[in-house]
Design a protein around this motif. Structure first.
Motif, PDB file in Angstrom:
ATOM      1  N   VAL A   1      45.377  78.224  40.349  1.00 42.90           N
ATOM      2  CA  VAL A   1      46.333  77.645  41.294  1.00 42.90           C
ATOM      3  C   VAL A   1      45.871  76.252  41.725  1.00 42.90           C
ATOM      4  CG1 VAL A   1      47.247  77.877  43.658  1.00 42.90           C
ATOM      5  CG2 VAL A   1      47.275  79.828  42.097  1.00 42.90           C
ATOM      6  N   SER A   2      44.585  76.086  41.983  1.00 43.93           N
ATOM      7  CA  SER A   2      44.055  74.794  42.415  1.00 43.93           C
ATOM      8  C   SER A   2      44.252  73.727  41.354  1.00 43.93           C
ATOM      9  CB  SER A   2      42.572  74.911  42.769  1.00 43.93           C
ATOM     10  OG  SER A   2      42.405  75.741  43.883  1.00 43.93           O
ATOM     11  N   PHE A   3      43.913  74.039  40.121  1.00 43.20           N
ATOM     12  CA  PHE A   3      44.070  73.058  39.041  1.00 43.20           C
ATOM     13  C   PHE A   3      45.534  72.661  38.884  1.00 43.20           C
ATOM     14  CE2 PHE A   3      44.645  71.718  34.630  1.00 43.20           C
ATOM     15  CZ  PHE A   3      43.703  70.710  34.557  1.00 43.20           C
ATOM     16  N   LEU A   4      46.406  73.651  38.831  1.00 47.71           N
ATOM     17  CA  LEU A   4      47.834  73.369  38.670  1.00 47.71           C
ATOM     18  C   LEU A   4      48.380  72.584  39.862  1.00 47.71           C
ATOM     19  CD1 LEU A   4      49.070  76.743  37.131  1.00 47.71           C
ATOM     20  CD2 LEU A   4      48.670  74.565  35.941  1.00 47.71           C
ATOM     21  N   PHE A   5      47.940  72.947  41.060  1.00 45.72           N
ATOM     22  CA  PHE A   5      48.390  72.237  42.253  1.00 45.72           C
ATOM     23  C   PHE A   5      47.923  70.787  42.231  1.00 45.72           C
ATOM     24  CE2 PHE A   5      47.514  70.600  46.501  1.00 45.72           C
ATOM     25  CZ  PHE A   5      48.785  70.644  47.053  1.00 45.72           C
ATOM     26  N   LEU A   6      46.636  70.558  41.938  1.00 41.76           N
ATOM     27  CA  LEU A   6      46.100  69.194  41.964  1.00 41.76           C
ATOM     28  C   LEU A   6      46.793  68.301  40.936  1.00 41.76           C
ATOM     29  CD1 LEU A   6      42.301  69.917  42.533  1.00 41.76           C
ATOM     30  CD2 LEU A   6      43.950  69.004  44.185  1.00 41.76           C
ATOM     31  N   VAL A   7      46.987  68.804  39.739  1.00 41.69           N
ATOM     32  CA  VAL A   7      47.676  68.015  38.712  1.00 41.69           C
ATOM     33  C   VAL A   7      49.143  67.829  39.090  1.00 41.69           C
ATOM     34  CG1 VAL A   7      48.394  67.956  36.286  1.00 41.69           C
ATOM     35  CG2 VAL A   7      46.069  68.658  36.871  1.00 41.69           C
ATOM     36  N   GLY A   8      49.793  68.903  39.536  1.00 43.01           N
ATOM     37  CA  GLY A   8      51.193  68.815  39.937  1.00 43.01           C
ATOM     38  C   GLY A   8      51.413  67.863  41.100  1.00 43.01           C
ATOM     39  N   PHE A   9      50.522  67.900  42.066  1.00 41.90           N
ATOM     40  CA  PHE A   9      50.601  67.008  43.228  1.00 41.90           C
ATOM     41  C   PHE A   9      50.528  65.557  42.774  1.00 41.90           C
ATOM     42  CE2 PHE A   9      48.906  64.992  47.109  1.00 41.90           C
ATOM     43  CZ  PHE A   9      49.724  65.536  48.082  1.00 41.90           C
ATOM     44  N   LEU A  10      49.574  65.249  41.871  1.00 40.44           N
ATOM     45  CA  LEU A  10      49.469  63.884  41.350  1.00 40.44           C
ATOM     46  C   LEU A  10      50.741  63.476  40.613  1.00 40.44           C
ATOM     47  CD1 LEU A  10      45.853  63.391  39.951  1.00 40.44           C
ATOM     48  CD2 LEU A  10      46.833  62.514  42.060  1.00 40.44           C
ATOM     49  N   LEU A  11      51.308  64.404  39.845  1.00 42.70           N
ATOM     50  CA  LEU A  11      52.537  64.113  39.108  1.00 42.70           C
ATOM     51  C   LEU A  11      53.678  63.751  40.064  1.00 42.70           C
ATOM     52  CD1 LEU A  11      52.479  66.868  36.347  1.00 42.70           C
ATOM     53  CD2 LEU A  11      52.460  64.396  35.968  1.00 42.70           C
ATOM     54  N   VAL A  12      53.858  64.551  41.094  1.00 45.59           N
ATOM     55  CA  VAL A  12      54.950  64.326  42.038  1.00 45.59           C
ATOM     56  C   VAL A  12      54.759  63.003  42.794  1.00 45.59           C
ATOM     57  CG1 VAL A  12      56.024  65.185  44.172  1.00 45.59           C
ATOM     58  CG2 VAL A  12      55.540  66.754  42.282  1.00 45.59           C
ATOM     59  N   VAL A  13      53.571  62.784  43.321  1.00 44.48           N
ATOM     60  CA  VAL A  13      53.325  61.575  44.115  1.00 44.48           C
ATOM     61  C   VAL A  13      53.395  60.328  43.230  1.00 44.48           C
ATOM     62  CG1 VAL A  13      51.630  60.345  45.530  1.00 44.48           C
ATOM     63  CG2 VAL A  13      51.981  62.801  45.859  1.00 44.48           C
ATOM     64  N   SER A  14      52.809  60.387  42.048  1.00 46.92           N
ATOM     65  CA  SER A  14      52.822  59.209  41.173  1.00 46.92           C
ATOM     66  C   SER A  14      54.237  58.892  40.713  1.00 46.92           C
ATOM     67  CB  SER A  14      51.891  59.392  39.981  1.00 46.92           C
ATOM     68  OG  SER A  14      52.317  60.452  39.151  1.00 46.92           O
ATOM     69  N   TYR A  15      55.032  59.909  40.440  1.00 48.45           N
ATOM     70  CA  TYR A  15      56.412  59.668  40.023  1.00 48.45           C
ATOM     71  C   TYR A  15      57.230  59.060  41.169  1.00 48.45           C
ATOM     72  CZ  TYR A  15      61.082  60.183  38.179  1.00 48.45           C
ATOM     73  OH  TYR A  15      62.357  59.923  37.755  1.00 48.45           O
ATOM     74  N   ARG A  16      57.035  59.584  42.382  1.00 44.03           N
ATOM     75  CA  ARG A  16      57.744  59.043  43.536  1.00 44.03           C
ATOM     76  C   ARG A  16      57.401  57.564  43.727  1.00 44.03           C
ATOM     77  NH1 ARG A  16      56.692  57.156  48.135  1.00 44.03           N
ATOM     78  NH2 ARG A  16      54.544  57.797  48.070  1.00 44.03           N
ATOM     79  N   THR A  17      56.117  57.245  43.590  1.00 42.84           N
ATOM     80  CA  THR A  17      55.682  55.855  43.741  1.00 42.84           C
ATOM     81  C   THR A  17      56.246  54.996  42.611  1.00 42.84           C
ATOM     82  OG1 THR A  17      53.650  56.605  44.801  1.00 42.84           O
ATOM     83  CG2 THR A  17      53.660  54.356  43.918  1.00 42.84           C
ATOM     84  N   TYR A  18      56.211  55.522  41.404  1.00 44.17           N
ATOM     85  CA  TYR A  18      56.698  54.804  40.218  1.00 44.17           C
ATOM     86  C   TYR A  18      58.151  54.378  40.376  1.00 44.17           C
ATOM     87  CZ  TYR A  18      57.717  54.138  35.194  1.00 44.17           C
ATOM     88  OH  TYR A  18      58.079  53.639  33.966  1.00 44.17           O
ATOM     89  N   VAL A  19      58.983  55.236  40.952  1.00 43.00           N
ATOM     90  CA  VAL A  19      60.414  54.918  41.066  1.00 43.00           C
ATOM     91  C   VAL A  19      60.750  54.121  42.326  1.00 43.00           C
ATOM     92  CG1 VAL A  19      61.132  56.879  39.654  1.00 43.00           C
ATOM     93  CG2 VAL A  19      61.044  57.128  42.128  1.00 43.00           C
ATOM     94  N   THR A  20      59.843  54.046  43.291  1.00 42.82           N
ATOM     95  CA  THR A  20      60.160  53.339  44.534  1.00 42.82           C
ATOM     96  C   THR A  20      59.397  52.030  44.713  1.00 42.82           C
ATOM     97  OG1 THR A  20      58.491  54.579  45.790  1.00 42.82           O
ATOM     98  CG2 THR A  20      60.738  55.473  45.751  1.00 42.82           C
ATOM     99  N   ALA A  21      58.307  51.833  43.985  1.00 39.56           N
ATOM    100  CA  ALA A  21      57.466  50.642  44.186  1.00 39.56           C
ATOM    101  C   ALA A  21      58.016  49.437  43.425  1.00 39.56           C
ATOM    102  CB  ALA A  21      56.038  50.934  43.738  1.00 39.56           C
ATOM    103  N   SER A  22      57.598  48.273  43.860  1.00 35.27           N
ATOM    104  CA  SER A  22      57.981  47.043  43.167  1.00 35.27           C
ATOM    105  C   SER A  22      56.933  46.705  42.110  1.00 35.27           C
ATOM    106  CB  SER A  22      58.094  45.884  44.164  1.00 35.27           C
ATOM    107  OG  SER A  22      56.810  45.529  44.645  1.00 35.27           O
ATOM    108  N   LEU A  23      57.356  45.944  41.126  1.00 32.87           N
ATOM    109  CA  LEU A  23      56.439  45.515  40.071  1.00 32.87           C
ATOM    110  C   LEU A  23      55.357  44.604  40.645  1.00 32.87           C
ATOM    111  CD1 LEU A  23      55.815  45.833  37.114  1.00 32.87           C
ATOM    112  CD2 LEU A  23      57.342  43.912  36.630  1.00 32.87           C
ATOM    113  N   GLU A  24      55.701  43.829  41.667  1.00 32.73           N
ATOM    114  CA  GLU A  24      54.717  42.954  42.316  1.00 32.73           C
ATOM    115  C   GLU A  24      53.596  43.783  42.957  1.00 32.73           C
ATOM    116  OE1 GLU A  24      54.414  39.956  46.132  1.00 32.73           O
ATOM    117  OE2 GLU A  24      56.350  40.148  45.117  1.00 32.73           O
ATOM    118  N   GLU A  25      53.976  44.833  43.662  1.00 33.28           N
ATOM    119  CA  GLU A  25      52.986  45.721  44.286  1.00 33.28           C
ATOM    120  C   GLU A  25      52.121  46.396  43.217  1.00 33.28           C
ATOM    121  OE1 GLU A  25      52.881  49.396  47.528  1.00 33.28           O
ATOM    122  OE2 GLU A  25      54.787  48.832  46.597  1.00 33.28           O
ATOM    123  N   ALA A  26      52.742  46.789  42.116  1.00 32.73           N
ATOM    124  CA  ALA A  26      52.011  47.420  41.019  1.00 32.73           C
ATOM    125  C   ALA A  26      50.996  46.454  40.420  1.00 32.73           C
ATOM    126  CB  ALA A  26      52.985  47.907  39.948  1.00 32.73           C
TER     127      ALA A  26
END
Length: 171
Positions: A15-40
């Motif tokens: 559960v921990s491994f799946l949660f940690l990887v899944g959490f990174l996936l969700v947060v990184s995707y949210r950031t990917y679609v909302t952040a600006s290229l300048e910030e990146a």
């Protein structure tokens, strides 16, 4: 390791491994679609500057400092998850800067930094399992005294191994 890998602890590991990887996936995707290229690009430049001065010791100490709160059952989850959230945000920004979908970026990181992910998984799972035992009044003290130190040794070994691999990849 008699009694260490109980069914409950094994479930906590998965559960921990799946949660940690899944959490990174969700947060990184949210950031990917909302952040600006300048910030990146700013994040990319900052990471490159940090990478230039990184040593095995600095990597190990940084990774230890962000994950040591996990030694405190329940309470330690909060600061670690805050750092893990920030890590996901940086991954999302870097995937935008590199023009790589965050799912691919996270999966590549999971493979390349597998010892580091596994080290966090062991400490996170131990925290969850001891917390569960405490909440159900199922002798968490016995787990802490007899077996938690094994998770800590595995965690430190894997974290040191991952710092060495990361330093070698950077250098």
């Amino acid at each position: 390791m008699n009694g260490y890998f109980t069914r409950g602890f094994f479930i906590s590991l998965v559960v921990s491994f799946l949660f940690l990887v899944g959490f990174l996936l969700v947060v990184s995707y949210r950031t990917y679609v909302t952040a600006s290229l300048e910030e990146a690009n700013q994040t990319y430049n900052y990471i490159e500057q940090q990478r230039a001065s990184a040593t095995l010791q600095s990597i190990l100490i940084n990774n230890l400092m962000v994950s040591l709160p996990l030694l405190i059952p329940m309470v330690g989850l909060v600061p670690f998850l805050y750092v893990w959230y920030n890590t996901g945000t940086v991954i999302g920004l870097l995937s935008l800067a590199y023009h790589i979908p965050p799912t691919i970026y996270v999966l590549e990181l999971t493979v390349l930094a597998f010892p580091e992910f596994l080290s966090y998984t062991f400490l996170f799972a131990e925290n969850l399992y001891v917390s569960y035992l405490a909440l159900t009044r199922s002798s968490p003290k016995q787990r802490i005294v007899k077996h938690s130190w094994k998770s800590i040794i595995i965690y430190i070994f894997l974290l040191a191994l991952s710092a060495g691999l990361e330093a070698a990849m950077i250098g």
